[in-house]
Design an enzyme around this catalytic site. Structure first.
Site, PDB file in Angstrom:
ATOM      1  N   HIS B  60       0.818  -1.215   0.000  1.00  0.00           N
ATOM      2  CA  HIS B  60       0.000   0.000   0.000  1.00  0.00           C
ATOM      3  C   HIS B  60       0.856   1.270   0.000  1.00  0.00           C
ATOM      4  CE1 HIS B  60       0.385   0.052   4.527  1.00  0.00           C
ATOM      5  NE2 HIS B  60       0.292   1.348   4.336  1.00  0.00           N
ATOM      6  N   ASP B  89       0.327  -7.551   1.801  1.00  0.00           N
ATOM      7  CA  ASP B  89       0.712  -6.140   1.883  1.00  0.00           C
ATOM      8  C   ASP B  89       2.229  -5.979   1.807  1.00  0.00           C
ATOM      9  OD1 ASP B  89       0.380  -3.420   1.940  1.00  0.00           O
ATOM     10  OD2 ASP B  89       0.084  -3.293   4.114  1.00  0.00           O
ATOM     11  N   SER B 161       4.550   2.710   7.989  1.00  0.00           N
ATOM     12  CA  SER B 161       4.247   1.588   7.095  1.00  0.00           C
ATOM     13  C   SER B 161       5.455   1.225   6.257  1.00  0.00           C
ATOM     14  CB  SER B 161       3.092   1.953   6.164  1.00  0.00           C
ATOM     15  OG  SER B 161       1.886   1.923   6.854  1.00  0.00           O
TER      16      SER B 161
END
Lengths: 315, 210
Positions: B60, B89, B161
């Site tokens: 992402h 992910d 992230s």
């Protein structure tokens, strides 16, 4: 992809690694006595195996009296019955049938110091053990909850009480259980109930099913006395309590208390707030006679009230 | 009693020095990734021959065919997004650069609840920020809709992230992916290695060959 970690040159984390291993060891040890409790919709809550067949939990997480199940550390799901609950200290006690697992190793909350590393151990999401790390943030003496429960020590935690973590174990660095965590006593603040309080309340709940409290049968609210009156009576505070309701046949009515009387002292101690009265209503006062100093028609009078036991409303 | 106190203060200063050393090593292998929207972090995972280096981040974070990277020394590079796995992910990026450091990769299969973890990333754009905590839970986790997850009691924010979650030795045991219920969720390092193996990469061997 076979990269041997032995080639790592900077690997000398002695103290850090030791601490990390100690914490994981403490989790493993204490986690053997942490259970998941299914007594409310959606998320389960946590509890501690206080004795092999007794689980203590946070009262506010127990939403039903029946059909309670507990998931034990070994993964078994067993039925539990509610032995008793006490709203004032946010503690509840569950009894397990045919449980044979070792109980928690209980330590003394009084041995804690501000700044000590502590863990909260719960079992909520999917029954797996969860941990959070923090420090003891505040320690002070005995206190009374807003519902009148007496707690031996005020223990505030700087750690996250995740969803389902009320009833989780407060664990010290050596893996001993030093309290029961709850966010239900002070508007979501992370607090721990010390082991001595859990012991006392659990003991009484197991025997009687509830916590006995003293009872006067009075409704009161604070009033401000005039400066002249305060001086005339020699009171330390200009606040006293006006009686706004008297329970029929209650201990205070039997002693002659009337609506409109102003309570200025109880058992020789001046009272300026209902907390001061609560302090005289612990279970040790039940059956004792207390002298109440009241203002009636501008003069001080004395009533002798025999403290009764608070009637139970839950049932 | 005095000697006990002195011992205690030595222990805590040794601890502080070791944390600083681990953080320093982690920062050297953490990059900023500027992908499609916003940005995140990435880990210099391993070298794939003398002129190529693998970077791991979240799918992402790296949405397009290319992503901008800022290395710890401030250099800006474009990386090619070689593969993404939205289910896990994960994204694998490569840059045609030599001499980049590589992270020490840990075995996420040996993680214990309660062990210390450190995370490095760029929360809210604050480059190289560190967060410390412990492993909260491992294995099948309700909040994580993947076969395996590490749930950590560590405070992360957008910008973490794709960054590393490391153990007390400084070995990367996970890639931070999201925050749920205040807890960080990371993809275990073994899952990342499996992803890379699926791409047919043997970067450990390539390093030795070079």
């Amino acid at each position: 992809m076979q990269r041997a970690s032995s080639e790592n040159p900077g690997e000398s984390a002695g103290a850090l690694l030791a601490l990390s291993n100690d914490l994981a060891g403490a989790v493993e040890r204490a986690g053997r006595a942490v259970v998941a409790i299914y007594a409310r919709p959606r998320v389960p809550s946590s509890g501690i195996l206080w004795r092999p067949d007794v689980v203590v939990a946070a009262d506010h997480t127990i939403k039903r009296d029946e059909e309670i199940t507990v998931t034990l550390p070994d993964g078994r799901s067993v039925p539990a019955s509610l032995a008793g609950r006490d709203l004032s200290t946010d503690l509840a006690v569950l009894k397990l049938q045919n449980a044979d697992l070792p109980a928690a190793e209980i330590g003394d909350t009084a041995s804690l110091r501000v700044g000590h590393l502590v863990l909260a151990l719960g079992r909520s999401g999917g029954d797996s053990l969860g941990a959070s790390l923090g420090v003891i943030s505040t320690l002070s003496g005995a206190w009374r909850t807003w519902r009148g429960g007496h707690i031996d020590q005020f223990v505030r935690l700087d750690l996250a009480i995740y969803t389902g973590f009320s009833g989780s174990a407060l664990v010290d660095a050596s893996g001993r259980v030093v309290g029961l965590n709850t966010s239900g006593l002070a508007r979501g603040m992370a607090l721990a109930i010390p082991t001595s309080t859990v012991n006392g309340v659990a003991e009484e709940l197991l025997v009687k099913g509830h916590i006995a409290r003293g009872y006067l049968g009075l409704g009161m609210q604070p009033v401000v006395l005039s400066h002249a009156l305060q001086k005339k009576l020699g009171l330390p505070s200009n606040s006293a309590l006006i009686i706004v309701s008297v329970e029929p046949d209650g201990p205070a009515e039997k002693a002659g208390a009337l609506i409109g009387d102003v309570l200025v002292a109880l058992d020789g101690t001046p009272v300026s707030d209902t907390d001061d009265v609560q302090a005289k209503l612990g279970r040790e006062y039940i059956g004792k006679e207390l002298t109440a100093s009241i203002l009636r028609g501008g003069a001080v009078a004395e009533l002798v009230i025999q403290v009764g036991e608070r009637p139970r409303k839950d049932k | 009693m005095a000697s006990a106190d002195r011992f205690a203060s030595q222990a805590s200063s040794a601890l502080a020095a070791e944390i600083a050393a681990v953080v320093e090593r982690l920062r050297r292998v953490t990059v900023q990734v500027r992908g499609g929207r916003g940005g995140g972090a990435g880990v210099l995972w391993c070298s794939d021959g003398p002129r190529s280096h693998w970077i791991i981040t979240n799918a992402h974070v790296a949405r397009g065919p290319r992503a901008g990277l800022v290395l710890p020394d401030g250099r800006f590079l474009y990386a090619e997004v070689r593969a993404t796995d939205p289910q896990r992910d994960l994204a694998a990026l490569s840059v045609p650069a030599a001499g980049l450091p590589a992270a020490d990769i840990g075995d996420s299969g040996g993680i214990r609840v309660g062990e210390l973890v450190l995370a490095v990333g760029n929360p809210w754009g604050l480059v190289g920020a560190v967060a410390a905590g412990i492993v909260h839970a491992v294995g099948p986790i309700y909040a994580c809709n993947r076969p395996s997850c590490i749930q950590a009691d560590v405070r992360l924010a957008p910008g973490n992230s794709g960054g590393p979650l490391a153990d007390a030795r400084g070995r990367v045991i996970g890639i931070n992916s999201m925050v749920a219920g205040g807890l960080a969720l990371a993809i275990p390092s073994n899952e990342v290695e499996r992803f890379l193996r699926g791409l047919g990469r043997q970067c450990g061997d390539a390093t030795e060959a070079a």
